[in-house]
Design a protein around this motif. Structure first.
Motif, PDB file in Angstrom:
ATOM      1  N   ARG A  39      -7.505  -4.568   2.601  1.00 13.71           N
ATOM      2  CA  ARG A  39      -6.923  -3.249   3.555  1.00 13.71           C
ATOM      3  C   ARG A  39      -7.208  -1.842   3.455  1.00 13.71           C
ATOM      4  NH1 ARG A  39      -0.502  -5.669   2.615  1.00 13.71           N
ATOM      5  NH2 ARG A  39      -0.649  -7.474   3.229  1.00 13.71           N
ATOM      6  N   LEU A  40      -6.789  -0.865   4.181  1.00 10.57           N
ATOM      7  CA  LEU A  40      -7.137   0.121   3.643  1.00 10.57           C
ATOM      8  C   LEU A  40      -6.920   1.230   1.998  1.00 10.57           C
ATOM      9  CD1 LEU A  40      -8.647   2.734   5.145  1.00 10.57           C
ATOM     10  CD2 LEU A  40      -6.443   3.902   5.641  1.00 10.57           C
ATOM     11  N   GLU A  41      -5.419   0.955   1.583  1.00 13.11           N
ATOM     12  CA  GLU A  41      -4.868   0.724   0.585  1.00 13.11           C
ATOM     13  C   GLU A  41      -6.399   0.690   0.097  1.00 13.11           C
ATOM     14  OE1 GLU A  41      -1.586   0.788   3.754  1.00 13.11           O
ATOM     15  OE2 GLU A  41      -3.692  -1.085   2.691  1.00 13.11           O
ATOM     16  N   HIS A  42      -6.602  -0.337  -0.311  1.00 15.40           N
ATOM     17  CA  HIS A  42      -7.681  -0.899  -0.806  1.00 15.40           C
ATOM     18  C   HIS A  42      -8.387  -0.194  -1.764  1.00 15.40           C
ATOM     19  CE1 HIS A  42      -8.981  -4.524  -3.055  1.00 15.40           C
ATOM     20  NE2 HIS A  42      -9.858  -3.897  -2.906  1.00 15.40           N
ATOM     21  N   PHE A  43      -8.812   0.451  -0.549  1.00 16.02           N
ATOM     22  CA  PHE A  43     -10.091   1.208  -0.097  1.00 16.02           C
ATOM     23  C   PHE A  43      -9.890   2.846  -0.906  1.00 16.02           C
ATOM     24  CE2 PHE A  43     -12.066  -1.397   3.344  1.00 16.02           C
ATOM     25  CZ  PHE A  43     -13.452  -1.997   2.667  1.00 16.02           C
ATOM     26  N   LEU A  44      -9.285   2.925  -0.335  1.00 15.97           N
ATOM     27  CA  LEU A  44      -8.526   4.282  -0.969  1.00 15.97           C
ATOM     28  C   LEU A  44      -8.274   4.135  -2.274  1.00 15.97           C
ATOM     29  CD1 LEU A  44      -5.710   5.624   2.144  1.00 15.97           C
ATOM     30  CD2 LEU A  44      -8.271   6.341   1.487  1.00 15.97           C
ATOM     31  N   ILE A  45      -7.573   2.967  -2.987  1.00 15.71           N
ATOM     32  CA  ILE A  45      -7.986   3.047  -4.871  1.00 15.71           C
ATOM     33  C   ILE A  45      -8.627   2.766  -5.149  1.00 15.71           C
ATOM     34  CG2 ILE A  45      -6.759   1.658  -6.544  1.00 15.71           C
ATOM     35  CD1 ILE A  45      -4.356   1.143  -4.675  1.00 15.71           C
ATOM     36  N   ASP A 116      -4.536 -11.645  -0.477  1.00 15.59           N
ATOM     37  CA  ASP A 116      -5.692 -13.416  -0.741  1.00 15.59           C
ATOM     38  C   ASP A 116      -5.705 -12.893  -2.190  1.00 15.59           C
ATOM     39  OD1 ASP A 116      -7.074 -10.838  -0.004  1.00 15.59           O
ATOM     40  OD2 ASP A 116      -8.063 -12.033   0.824  1.00 15.59           O
ATOM     41  N   SER A 117      -6.116 -12.157  -2.245  1.00 14.15           N
ATOM     42  CA  SER A 117      -7.052 -12.128  -4.536  1.00 14.15           C
ATOM     43  C   SER A 117      -6.258 -12.270  -5.325  1.00 14.15           C
ATOM     44  CB  SER A 117      -8.299 -10.703  -4.147  1.00 14.15           C
ATOM     45  OG  SER A 117      -6.800  -9.854  -4.569  1.00 14.15           O
ATOM     46  N   ILE A 118      -5.405 -12.667  -5.899  1.00 17.64           N
ATOM     47  CA  ILE A 118      -4.049 -12.877  -6.819  1.00 17.64           C
ATOM     48  C   ILE A 118      -4.471 -13.424  -7.676  1.00 17.64           C
ATOM     49  CG2 ILE A 118      -2.099 -12.556  -7.318  1.00 17.64           C
ATOM     50  CD1 ILE A 118      -0.728 -12.384  -4.751  1.00 17.64           C
ATOM     51  N   SER A 119      -5.018 -14.745  -7.427  1.00 18.96           N
ATOM     52  CA  SER A 119      -5.087 -15.541  -8.546  1.00 18.96           C
ATOM     53  C   SER A 119      -6.644 -15.813  -8.410  1.00 18.96           C
ATOM     54  CB  SER A 119      -5.104 -17.090  -7.200  1.00 18.96           C
ATOM     55  OG  SER A 119      -5.971 -17.964  -8.721  1.00 18.96           O
ATOM     56  N   ARG A 120      -7.622 -15.012  -7.527  1.00 14.10           N
ATOM     57  CA  ARG A 120      -9.013 -14.824  -8.083  1.00 14.10           C
ATOM     58  C   ARG A 120      -9.008 -13.682  -9.496  1.00 14.10           C
ATOM     59  NH1 ARG A 120     -10.447 -14.728  -2.833  1.00 14.10           N
ATOM     60  NH2 ARG A 120     -10.495 -12.583  -2.876  1.00 14.10           N
ATOM     61  N   ASP A 121      -8.367 -12.305  -9.294  1.00 14.62           N
ATOM     62  CA  ASP A 121      -8.723 -11.358  -9.528  1.00 14.62           C
ATOM     63  C   ASP A 121      -7.506 -11.605 -11.033  1.00 14.62           C
ATOM     64  OD1 ASP A 121      -9.780  -9.881  -8.099  1.00 14.62           O
ATOM     65  OD2 ASP A 121      -8.053  -9.198  -6.784  1.00 14.62           O
ATOM     66  N   MET A 143       0.711  -3.942  -4.864  1.00 10.11           N
ATOM     67  CA  MET A 143       2.087  -4.693  -4.419  1.00 10.11           C
ATOM     68  C   MET A 143       2.994  -5.046  -5.484  1.00 10.11           C
ATOM     69  SD  MET A 143      -0.013  -7.981  -2.940  1.00 10.11           S
ATOM     70  CE  MET A 143      -1.562  -8.467  -4.187  1.00 10.11           C
ATOM     71  N   GLU A 144       2.482  -5.356  -6.883  1.00 19.75           N
ATOM     72  CA  GLU A 144       3.918  -5.092  -7.952  1.00 19.75           C
ATOM     73  C   GLU A 144       3.734  -3.841  -8.602  1.00 19.75           C
ATOM     74  OE1 GLU A 144       5.346  -7.980  -8.823  1.00 19.75           O
ATOM     75  OE2 GLU A 144       4.111  -8.805  -7.480  1.00 19.75           O
ATOM     76  N   ALA A 145       2.751  -2.417  -7.888  1.00 17.19           N
ATOM     77  CA  ALA A 145       2.515  -1.568  -8.919  1.00 17.19           C
ATOM     78  C   ALA A 145       3.198  -1.419 -10.659  1.00 17.19           C
ATOM     79  CB  ALA A 145       3.707  -0.562  -8.254  1.00 17.19           C
ATOM     80  N   CYS A 146       1.422  -2.268 -10.892  1.00 14.50           N
ATOM     81  CA  CYS A 146       1.189  -2.012 -12.568  1.00 14.50           C
ATOM     82  C   CYS A 146      -0.255  -2.250 -12.428  1.00 14.50           C
ATOM     83  CB  CYS A 146       1.868  -3.607 -12.704  1.00 14.50           C
ATOM     84  SG  CYS A 146       1.149  -5.235 -12.158  1.00 14.50           S
ATOM     85  N   ILE A 183      -2.427   6.174  -9.679  1.00 15.25           N
ATOM     86  CA  ILE A 183      -3.538   5.247  -8.949  1.00 15.25           C
ATOM     87  C   ILE A 183      -2.534   4.878  -7.643  1.00 15.25           C
ATOM     88  CG2 ILE A 183      -4.105   2.876  -8.897  1.00 15.25           C
ATOM     89  CD1 ILE A 183      -4.744   3.180 -11.616  1.00 15.25           C
ATOM     90  N   LEU A 184      -0.855   4.455  -7.544  1.00 15.26           N
ATOM     91  CA  LEU A 184      -0.895   4.429  -5.951  1.00 15.26           C
ATOM     92  C   LEU A 184      -0.574   5.678  -5.480  1.00 15.26           C
ATOM     93  CD1 LEU A 184       1.956   2.015  -7.944  1.00 15.26           C
ATOM     94  CD2 LEU A 184      -0.805   1.248  -6.156  1.00 15.26           C
ATOM     95  N   ASP A 185      -0.303   6.961  -5.411  1.00 11.52           N
ATOM     96  CA  ASP A 185      -0.035   7.376  -4.925  1.00 11.52           C
ATOM     97  C   ASP A 185      -1.590   7.707  -3.823  1.00 11.52           C
ATOM     98  OD1 ASP A 185       2.363   8.270  -5.976  1.00 11.52           O
ATOM     99  OD2 ASP A 185       1.866  10.095  -7.054  1.00 11.52           O
ATOM    100  N   ALA A 186      -2.619   7.460  -4.809  1.00 15.26           N
ATOM    101  CA  ALA A 186      -4.490   7.722  -4.323  1.00 15.26           C
ATOM    102  C   ALA A 186      -4.086   7.093  -2.687  1.00 15.26           C
ATOM    103  CB  ALA A 186      -5.030   7.663  -4.731  1.00 15.26           C
ATOM    104  N   SER A 187      -3.098   5.533  -2.551  1.00 20.05           N
ATOM    105  CA  SER A 187      -3.585   5.219  -1.104  1.00 20.05           C
ATOM    106  C   SER A 187      -2.449   5.381  -0.483  1.00 20.05           C
ATOM    107  CB  SER A 187      -2.574   3.749  -1.896  1.00 20.05           C
ATOM    108  OG  SER A 187      -1.500   3.503  -2.414  1.00 20.05           O
ATOM    109  N   ALA A 188      -2.042   6.539  -0.317  1.00 18.82           N
ATOM    110  CA  ALA A 188      -0.581   6.778   0.237  1.00 18.82           C
ATOM    111  C   ALA A 188      -1.632   8.050   0.820  1.00 18.82           C
ATOM    112  CB  ALA A 188       0.578   7.984  -0.002  1.00 18.82           C
ATOM    113  N   MET A 189      -1.825   8.127   2.393  1.00 10.72           N
ATOM    114  CA  MET A 189      -2.140   8.739   3.392  1.00 10.72           C
ATOM    115  C   MET A 189      -2.336  10.272   3.305  1.00 10.72           C
ATOM    116  SD  MET A 189      -4.233   7.470   5.035  1.00 10.72           S
ATOM    117  CE  MET A 189      -5.807   7.835   6.324  1.00 10.72           C
TER     118      MET A 189
END
Length: 190
Positions: A39-45, A116-121, A143-146, A183-189
């Protein structure tokens, strides 16, 4: 029913694999695992963290480089694509003219969790990164803000989970001031 076996790839096969697409793959036990676009948020973080790490590396004049979306060999027939890693300039120099897959452990690996990467990560990459001795592994979970900080201690990762305004205590970057809220603030446009 006839069962056919697909030949398993070696690590060298993986480095030379080209299926004519722009698809990105990880190598897991000799098999290619197609990676879905994040997702775009992923790239922004990831971009925010890369910029912060680049600034810290430059400020401290460290002989390191931060790379997004590089590969890291995690076993005989395993290679993972990382969201962000920090390696020595010497490690990077060794790969000039080759695929950007580091065969020696980075100083730090960062993964941003996607649905889709929860278990993998949290599970698979954690054990693989520990097995190759990566000193520090960050898991950013929007997603868990952690933020999970894993630091190599006596052959295993010691875990510290952060939320909100709790500050990161990195061994790799001890002077870096960073919180999960930053970090999460960085994912906001903007």
């Amino acid at each position: 029913m006839v069962s056919t076996r697909t030949a398993l790839l070696t690590f060298e096969d993986y480095l030379n694999h080209d299926d004519g697409t722009d698809n990105h793959y990880e190598l897991v036990d000799g098999q290619l695992l197609l990676m879905n676009p994040p997702r775009l948020e992923h790239f922004l973080i990831a971009k925010f963290l890369e910029q912060r790490l680049d600034s810290e590396i430059q400020r401290l004049s460290l002989p390191w480089l931060a790379f997004r979306e590089a590969g890291v060999r995690t076993g005989y027939a395993k290679s993972r694509l990382v969201d962000l890693c920090v390696v020595t300039k010497e490690q990077a120099k060794d790969l000039l003219g080759q695929s950007a897959v580091f065969q020696t452990p980075p100083q730090l690996v960062v993964e941003v969790v996607s649905p889709d990467s929860i278990s993998r990560d949290y599970r698979h990459k954690r054990s693989e990164y520990a097995a190759v001795g990566i000193p520090e592994y960050w898991i950013v979970d929007p997603m868990e803000a952690c933020f999970t900080l894993l630091q190599w201690e006596d052959g295993w990762y010691e875990e510290n989970q952060l939320k909100g305004q709790q500050k990161l205590a990195s061994q790799t970057f001890p002077e870096l001031i960073l919180t999960i809220d930053d970090i999460l603030d960085a994912s906001a446009m903007p």
